[in-house]
Design an enzyme around this catalytic site. Structure first.
Site, PDB file in Angstrom:
ATOM      1  N   HIS A   3      19.681   5.586   5.898  1.00 13.17           N
ATOM      2  CA  HIS A   3      20.618   4.537   6.309  1.00 13.17           C
ATOM      3  C   HIS A   3      21.690   4.314   5.252  1.00 13.17           C
ATOM      4  O   HIS A   3      21.430   4.435   4.055  1.00 13.17           O
ATOM      5  CB  HIS A   3      19.867   3.221   6.528  1.00 13.17           C
ATOM      6  CG  HIS A   3      19.159   3.166   7.849  1.00 13.17           C
ATOM      7  ND1 HIS A   3      18.800   2.004   8.459  1.00 13.17           N
ATOM      8  CD2 HIS A   3      18.748   4.158   8.674  1.00 13.17           C
ATOM      9  CE1 HIS A   3      18.210   2.272   9.610  1.00 13.17           C
ATOM     10  NE2 HIS A   3      18.142   3.573   9.760  1.00 13.17           N
TER      11      HIS A   3
ATOM     12  N   TYR B 199      19.180  -8.452   9.062  1.00 13.90           N
ATOM     13  CA  TYR B 199      18.639  -9.679   8.472  1.00 13.90           C
ATOM     14  C   TYR B 199      19.352 -10.850   9.132  1.00 13.90           C
ATOM     15  O   TYR B 199      20.575 -10.973   8.991  1.00 13.90           O
ATOM     16  CB  TYR B 199      18.911  -9.723   6.969  1.00 13.90           C
ATOM     17  CG  TYR B 199      18.086  -8.749   6.147  1.00 13.90           C
ATOM     18  CD1 TYR B 199      16.875  -9.146   5.593  1.00 13.90           C
ATOM     19  CD2 TYR B 199      18.515  -7.442   5.913  1.00 13.90           C
ATOM     20  CE1 TYR B 199      16.106  -8.273   4.832  1.00 13.90           C
ATOM     21  CE2 TYR B 199      17.756  -6.562   5.156  1.00 13.90           C
ATOM     22  CZ  TYR B 199      16.551  -6.982   4.617  1.00 13.90           C
ATOM     23  OH  TYR B 199      15.810  -6.105   3.868  1.00 13.90           O
TER      24      TYR B 199
ATOM     25  N   PRO C 218       9.097 -10.243   0.489  1.00 14.64           N
ATOM     26  CA  PRO C 218       9.546  -8.968   1.064  1.00 14.64           C
ATOM     27  C   PRO C 218      11.008  -8.914   1.515  1.00 14.64           C
ATOM     28  O   PRO C 218      11.486  -7.863   1.918  1.00 14.64           O
ATOM     29  CB  PRO C 218       8.608  -8.778   2.268  1.00 14.64           C
ATOM     30  CG  PRO C 218       8.118 -10.142   2.605  1.00 14.64           C
ATOM     31  CD  PRO C 218       8.107 -10.921   1.332  1.00 14.64           C
TER      32      PRO C 218
ATOM     33  N   LYS D 178      11.474  -4.676  -1.771  1.00 15.39           N
ATOM     34  CA  LYS D 178      11.348  -4.105  -3.110  1.00 15.39           C
ATOM     35  C   LYS D 178       9.940  -3.773  -3.594  1.00 15.39           C
ATOM     36  O   LYS D 178       9.780  -3.032  -4.569  1.00 15.39           O
ATOM     37  CB  LYS D 178      11.936  -5.097  -4.127  1.00 15.39           C
ATOM     38  CG  LYS D 178      13.427  -5.213  -4.062  1.00 15.39           C
ATOM     39  CD  LYS D 178      14.060  -3.952  -4.593  1.00 15.39           C
ATOM     40  CE  LYS D 178      15.525  -3.899  -4.246  1.00 15.39           C
ATOM     41  NZ  LYS D 178      16.015  -2.580  -3.979  1.00 15.39           N
TER      42      LYS D 178
ATOM     43  N   TYR E 232      20.126  -3.867  -3.643  1.00 11.79           N
ATOM     44  CA  TYR E 232      19.354  -3.432  -2.483  1.00 11.79           C
ATOM     45  C   TYR E 232      19.011  -1.942  -2.551  1.00 11.79           C
ATOM     46  O   TYR E 232      17.884  -1.535  -2.274  1.00 11.79           O
ATOM     47  CB  TYR E 232      20.118  -3.750  -1.190  1.00 11.79           C
ATOM     48  CG  TYR E 232      19.234  -3.711   0.037  1.00 11.79           C
ATOM     49  CD1 TYR E 232      18.510  -4.834   0.432  1.00 11.79           C
ATOM     50  CD2 TYR E 232      19.089  -2.548   0.788  1.00 11.79           C
ATOM     51  CE1 TYR E 232      17.673  -4.805   1.537  1.00 11.79           C
ATOM     52  CE2 TYR E 232      18.258  -2.499   1.890  1.00 11.79           C
ATOM     53  CZ  TYR E 232      17.557  -3.626   2.262  1.00 11.79           C
ATOM     54  OH  TYR E 232      16.719  -3.587   3.361  1.00 11.79           O
TER      55      TYR E 232
HETATM   56  P1  RFL Z   1      -1.477  -1.842  -2.601  1.00  6.72           P
HETATM   57  O1  RFL Z   1      -0.692  -1.078  -1.599  1.00  6.72           O
HETATM   58  O2  RFL Z   1      -1.945  -3.206  -2.246  1.00  6.72           O
HETATM   59  O3  RFL Z   1      -2.730  -0.933  -2.999  1.00  6.72           O
HETATM   60  C1  RFL Z   1      -3.824  -1.425  -3.726  1.00  6.72           C
HETATM   61  C2  RFL Z   1      -5.042  -0.637  -3.338  1.00  6.72           C
HETATM   62  O4  RFL Z   1      -6.141  -1.064  -4.117  1.00  6.72           O
HETATM   63  C3  RFL Z   1      -7.279  -1.224  -3.273  1.00  6.72           C
HETATM   64  N1  RFL Z   1      -8.171  -2.192  -3.920  1.00  6.72           N
HETATM   65  C4  RFL Z   1      -9.276  -1.832  -4.623  1.00  6.72           C
HETATM   66  N2  RFL Z   1      -9.804  -0.629  -4.896  1.00  6.72           N
HETATM   67  C5  RFL Z   1     -10.933  -0.587  -5.637  1.00  6.72           C
HETATM   68  N3  RFL Z   1     -11.547  -1.708  -6.108  1.00  6.72           N
HETATM   69  C6  RFL Z   1     -11.047  -2.933  -5.873  1.00  6.72           C
HETATM   70  N4  RFL Z   1     -11.634  -4.020  -6.345  1.00  6.72           N
HETATM   71  C7  RFL Z   1      -9.864  -3.033  -5.101  1.00  6.72           C
HETATM   72  N5  RFL Z   1      -9.091  -4.058  -4.673  1.00  6.72           N
HETATM   73  C8  RFL Z   1      -8.086  -3.538  -3.968  1.00  6.72           C
HETATM   74  C9  RFL Z   1      -6.705  -1.694  -1.960  1.00  6.72           C
HETATM   75  O5  RFL Z   1      -7.578  -1.437  -0.857  1.00  6.72           O
HETATM   76  C10 RFL Z   1      -5.437  -0.868  -1.879  1.00  6.72           C
HETATM   77  O6  RFL Z   1      -5.645   0.377  -1.232  1.00  6.72           O
HETATM   78  O7  RFL Z   1      -0.682  -1.994  -3.993  1.00  6.72           O
HETATM   79  P2  RFL Z   1       0.392  -1.000  -4.700  1.00  6.72           P
HETATM   80  O8  RFL Z   1      -0.113   0.401  -4.708  1.00  6.72           O
HETATM   81  O9  RFL Z   1       0.752  -1.673  -5.943  1.00  6.72           O
HETATM   82  O10 RFL Z   1       1.648  -0.991  -3.713  1.00  6.72           O
HETATM   83  C11 RFL Z   1       2.441  -2.121  -3.519  1.00  6.72           C
HETATM   84  C12 RFL Z   1       2.962  -2.182  -2.077  1.00  6.72           C
HETATM   85  O11 RFL Z   1       1.869  -2.030  -1.183  1.00  6.72           O
HETATM   86  C13 RFL Z   1       3.689  -3.498  -1.771  1.00  6.72           C
HETATM   87  O12 RFL Z   1       4.448  -3.910  -2.873  1.00  6.72           O
HETATM   88  C14 RFL Z   1       4.625  -3.360  -0.553  1.00  6.72           C
HETATM   89  O13 RFL Z   1       3.903  -3.146   0.627  1.00  6.72           O
HETATM   90  C15 RFL Z   1       5.476  -4.606  -0.425  1.00  6.72           C
HETATM   91  N6  RFL Z   1       6.351  -4.575   0.738  1.00  6.72           N
HETATM   92  C16 RFL Z   1       7.534  -3.870   0.738  1.00  6.72           C
HETATM   93  N7  RFL Z   1       7.872  -3.113  -0.316  1.00  6.72           N
HETATM   94  C17 RFL Z   1       8.989  -2.327  -0.285  1.00  6.72           C
HETATM   95  O14 RFL Z   1       9.296  -1.658  -1.281  1.00  6.72           O
HETATM   96  N8  RFL Z   1       9.800  -2.258   0.822  1.00  6.72           N
HETATM   97  C18 RFL Z   1       9.522  -2.975   1.924  1.00  6.72           C
HETATM   98  O15 RFL Z   1      10.240  -2.835   2.919  1.00  6.72           O
HETATM   99  C19 RFL Z   1       8.376  -3.849   1.903  1.00  6.72           C
HETATM  100  N9  RFL Z   1       8.056  -4.579   2.992  1.00  6.72           N
HETATM  101  C20 RFL Z   1       5.977  -5.250   1.896  1.00  6.72           C
HETATM  102  C21 RFL Z   1       6.863  -5.247   3.011  1.00  6.72           C
HETATM  103  C22 RFL Z   1       4.755  -5.894   1.993  1.00  6.72           C
HETATM  104  C23 RFL Z   1       4.398  -6.540   3.151  1.00  6.72           C
HETATM  105  N10 RFL Z   1       3.118  -7.116   3.191  1.00  6.72           N
HETATM  106  C24 RFL Z   1       2.212  -6.865   4.241  1.00  6.72           C
HETATM  107  C25 RFL Z   1       2.538  -7.668   1.977  1.00  6.72           C
HETATM  108  C26 RFL Z   1       6.541  -5.912   4.161  1.00  6.72           C
HETATM  109  C27 RFL Z   1       5.325  -6.600   4.230  1.00  6.72           C
HETATM  110  C28 RFL Z   1       5.046  -7.341   5.493  1.00  6.72           C
HETATM  111  C1  PHB Z   2      10.339  -3.055   7.017  1.00  2.00           C
HETATM  112  O1  PHB Z   2      10.927  -2.154   7.641  1.00  2.00           O
HETATM  113  O2  PHB Z   2       9.096  -3.216   7.106  1.00  2.00           O
HETATM  114  C2  PHB Z   2      11.094  -3.978   6.137  1.00  2.00           C
HETATM  115  C3  PHB Z   2      12.475  -3.846   6.037  1.00  2.00           C
HETATM  116  C4  PHB Z   2      13.160  -4.705   5.200  1.00  2.00           C
HETATM  117  C5  PHB Z   2      12.482  -5.679   4.484  1.00  2.00           C
HETATM  118  C6  PHB Z   2      11.102  -5.794   4.577  1.00  2.00           C
HETATM  119  C7  PHB Z   2      10.400  -4.940   5.410  1.00  2.00           C
HETATM  120  O3  PHB Z   2      13.161  -6.527   3.682  1.00  2.00           O
END
Ligand code: RFL
Ligand code: PHB
Length: 390
Positions: free
Chosen positions: A72, A200, A292, A296, A384
Site C-alpha cells: 500500500h 481510519y 494498535p 506498530k 506510520y
Molecule cells: P506475542 O505475539 O504475544 O507472542 C508471545 C508468545 O509467547 C507465548 N507465551 C508463552 N510461552 C511459553 N511460556 C509462557 N509462560 C508463555 N506466555 C506466553 C504466547 O503463547 C505467544 O505465542 O508477542 P511478540 O512476539 O512480542 O509479538 C508482538 C505482537 O504480537 C503484537 O505487538 C502485535 O500483534 C500488535 N498489533 C499490531 N502490531 C503491528 O505491528 N501492526 C498491527 O497492525 C497491529 N495490529 C496488534 C494489532 C495487536 C492486536 N491485538 C489482538 C493485541 C491489532 C490487534 C487487535
Molecule cells: C489490521 O489490519 O489488523 C490493522 C491495521 C491498522 C491498525 C491496526 C490493525 O492500526
C-alpha cells in the site's frame, strides 16, 4: 538440554530471533506454551513497515509475503463524513505491506523446522532462573516431565501476559503504564474490502477502522467500552455500527459478509525499563505494549530482535559486549518514539467518555491540520511507515 540462546515464546519476536540467530550460526531453542495450530491461526496485526518487510525478505522468509502481501502507498483518514488521503509513498518514498501476523508466524515456523530448529510447543510452567549469574537456565514441564534448558542467555519473548518479565526483581525495573478508557472489537469478515487502502474513521459515535487481509477478507475494528462482553455485539449490530461510523456523504458503501471471527482487545500503553536484567533480555510485547492505532506492535517486536540478534552475534564472534550492553537503551529510544506516535493517533481518532466540547474541537482541529498541511501529513507518514533512525 543445553543451547546458546533459550527463547521463551513463539510469537513474531521469539521465532524471528531464533531464525536470525541461526543465520548467524547461533543455536537456540524456542519454548511455546500453546500448540502450533493455535498460534498459526491467532488473528492479530497486519501492517508491516517497509523495514520489517525488507528484513523478512533479506532473512529468506519473505517469499509468500511477496506473493500474497498487499503493498500500500497511502492510508485514508475519515472525519466529518469526508475522506482525506495521506499519500505515504509520495511523502516518504516508502510503502507498507499488509500481511497477517499469523502468516508471518507460519512462515517462520516452517523455516525453523526445515532448518532443523527446535521449537517445543505446549510447554508448561516455564521458569527462567539464575539470570543474574552467567549460567542461566529455564525450567519447564514438557510431555509430563520436568525439564531444564541451560543456556548463555534467556530471551523473554513471551508477550504481555508472559512470565519472563516477573523474573526481574521489582526493585530492578521501572514500569510505565497507561490504560485507555475504551477497547477494540475486531472482526474478520468474508467479503471483499470496500476500500483499496486502510481507513481510519473518527465519528461522533466513536472510532472505526477498515483494513483487509486478502481480496476476499476484510478486517474491521470498532471502538467499544473496555471489557465489553462480546454477547452485546451480534453481527447485525456490528455492521450497523460500522456503516454509521465509516459512512461518507459521497456515496461510498461498505460491503457486508459473514463474520468469521470476533474478539475484544484492551488498549494500553506499557513499557518496562530496562529491557535487560543480567542474562535475561525482554523483547517485543513482553517489554512494551502500544495501542494498535499506529499499527506498530509487531514492527517494534521485529526491531527489538533484529538488534538483539546483531548484538548477540557480535558477542559470540568477537567477545564484544558493547552492542549487548547498549541494546536496551537503543531499543527504548524507538519504543518511546512509537509510544508517542501511537498515543497521538489514538487520542486524535477515538472518542473518550469524558471528553467535553472543547476536547472535541481540538480533536477536529488536529485532524484538519493533518488533512490540510503537507508538513503535518509528512510527520504522520514518516512515523506510520517507520523511522529508520530514532
Ligand atoms: P506475542 O505475539 O504475544 O507472542 C508471545 C508468545 O509467547 C507465548 N507465551 C508463552 N510461552 C511459553 N511460556 C509462557 N509462560 C508463555 N506466555 C506466553 C504466547 O503463547 C505467544 O505465542 O508477542 P511478540 O512476539 O512480542 O509479538 C508482538 C505482537 O504480537 C503484537 O505487538 C502485535 O500483534 C500488535 N498489533 C499490531 N502490531 C503491528 O505491528 N501492526 C498491527 O497492525 C497491529 N495490529 C496488534 C494489532 C495487536 C492486536 N491485538 C489482538 C493485541 C491489532 C490487534 C487487535
Ligand atoms: C489490521 O489490519 O489488523 C490493522 C491495521 C491498522 C491498525 C491496526 C490493525 O492500526
Amino acid at each position: 538440554m543445553r543451547t546458546q540462546v533459550g527463547i521463551v515464546g513463539a510469537g513474531p519476536a521469539g521465532l524471528l530471533l531464533s531464525h536470525l540467530l541461526w543465520l548467524e550460526g547461533i543455536e537456540s531453542v524456542v519454548l511455546e506454551a500453546r500448540g502450533r495450530e493455535y498460534i498459526e491461526q491467532r488473528v492479530r496485526a497486519g501492517v508491516l513497515e517497509q523495514g520489517t518487510a525488507e528484513l523478512l525478505e533479506r532473512a529468506g522468509v519473505g517469499e509468500r509475503m511477496r506473493r500474497q502481501g498487499m503493498v500500500h502507498h497511502g492510508i485514508e483518514l475519515r472525519f466529518g463524513r469526508r475522506r482525506h488521503r495521506v499519500p505515504l509513498t509520495d511523502l516518504t518514498g516508502k510503502s507498507l505491506t499488509i500481511y497477517g501476523q499469523q502468516e508471518v508466524v507460519k512462515d517462520l515456523i516452517r523455516a525453523r523446522l526445515d532448518a532443523g530448529g527446535q521449537i517445543l510447543f505446549e510447554v508448561d510452567d516455564v521458569r527462567p532462573e539464575a539470570v543474574e549469574g552467567d549460567r542461566p537456565l529455564v525450567r519447564f514441564r514438557y510431555g509430563g516431565g520436568e525439564q531444564e534448558l541451560h543456556c548463555d542467555v534467556v530471551a523473554g519473548c513471551d508477550g504481555f501476559h508472559g512470565v519472563c518479565r516477573d523474573a526481574v526483581p521489582a526493585a530492578a525495573r521501572s514500569v510505565y503504564q497507561h490504560d485507555y478508557p475504551y477497547a477494540w472489537l475486531g472482526v474478520l469478515a468474508q467479503v471483499a474490502p470496500s476500500s483499496d487502502e486502510i481507513v481510519y474513521a473518527s465519528s461522533e459515535r466513536g472510532f472505526a477502522l477498515h483494513s483487509m487481509r486478502s481480496p476476499q477478507l476484510t478486517r474491521l475494528y470498532l471502538q467499544v467500552e473496555p471489557d465489553e462482553p462480546l454477547e452485546r455485539w451480534p453481527d447485525e449490530r456490528i455492521w450497523e455500527e460500522l456503516q454509521a461510523r465509516l459512512g461518507t456523504d459521497d456515496g461510498w458503501t461498505l460491503g457486508e459478509g459473514p463474520i468469521l471471527e470476533k474478539g475484544v482487545t484492551a488498549m494500553r500503553s506499557f513499557v518496562v525499563e530496562p529491557m535487560r536484567f543480567g542474562r535475561l533480555l525482554l523483547a517485543g510485547d513482553a517489554a512494551h505494549i502500544v495501542p494498535p492505532t499506529g499499527a506498530k506492535g509487531m514492527n517494534l517486536a521485529v526491531a527489538d530482535v533484529r538488534l538483539l540478534a546483531e548484538a548477540l552475534a557480535a558477542w559470540y564472534k568477537t567477545g564484544d559486549t558493547g552492542p549487548l550492553d547498549a541494546w536496551s537503551a537503543t531499543c527504548l529510544r524507538r519504543v518511546w518514539r512509537v509510544q508517542d506516535f501511537s498515543t497521538w493517533m489514538t487520542t486524535m481518532l477515538h472518542r473518550a467518555p469524558g471528553d467535553d466540547d472543547f476536547q472535541r474541537k481540538l480533536q477536529r482541529a488536529r485532524l484538519e491540520y493533518v488533512a490540510g498541511s503537507e508538513a503535518a501529513a509528512r510527520s504522520l507518514a514518516e512515523n506510520y511507515v517507520g523511522l529508520e533512525r530514532v
